[in-house]
Design an enzyme around this catalytic site. Structure first.
Site: not given
Length: 195
Positions: A76, A177, A179
């Site tokens: 990001c 993202h 994650e």
């Protein structure tokens, strides 16, 4: 050992949680020697690019990151900081990726920030090994990196096509993202770990 760069840019907890789920050894650090000695480096980030860049510079980490030869993943804002420049605060960044970061222009019916799940296109490279042609991942951003020679995945928000992922030599970046992107994101992180 993976070094997660600690420069007070947010998003660190979700990254550490993802690496813990994968059973990966990591350290959260702003120590240049520990970052240089690590096998891989993750530069996470949520928030304002100008403030994040100022924090990196205050900690003396910009030249450290630019000098790394092991795989580096910016997530990001972490990816945006590796571009030439960001419109967010008009800040010069690390100039690793050959593109500029711009704010999404207002469009009728299109919300900014670009937030939620979206499909990647034009996917290529080792980061996306084993994934479907158009993986579905999670975004939260108001600024984007334009298309450039370093683009390895694209995404569209409204009429704007942008770089969803970048790669230059040992440097990788994802605007989305991983994650927070479920099984697809875990595969991307595993692919990075396996580099």
């Amino acid at each position: 050992m993976i070094a997660i760069v600690d420069y007070e840019a947010g998003n660190i907890k979700s990254v550490t949680n993802a690496l813990e789920r994968l059973g990966v050894e990591f350290t959260l650090t702003a120590d240049p020697d520990a970052i240089r000695a690590s096998d891989k480096v993750v530069l996470p980030g949520v928030g304002n690019a100008a403030a994040a860049m100022a924090s990196l510079r205050a900690k003396g980490l910009e030249p450290v990151i630019r000098s790394l030869r092991q795989p580096v993943l910016g997530i990001c804002v972490g990816m945006q900081l590796m571009c030439r420049r960001s419109e967010e605060g008009g800040v010069a960044c690390m100039d690793i990726f050959d593109c500029e970061v711009k704010r999404f222009a207002p469009e009728p019916g299109i919300k900014v920030p670009h937030m939620g799940w979206n499909t990647l296109g034009n996917v290529s490279g080792k980061l996306f090994r084993g994934l479907p042609a158009k993986p579905y991942v999670y975004f939260v951003h108001s600024y984007y990196a334009g298309l450039c020679p370093d683009t390895v995945a694209t995404c569209r928000h409204g009429s704007t096509m942008f770089s969803a992922a970048l790669k230059y030599e040992n440097f990788y970046g994802t605007q989305f993202h991983p994650e927070k992107s479920g099984a697809i994101g875990e595969t991307i992180l595993q692919n990075f770990i396996a580099l």
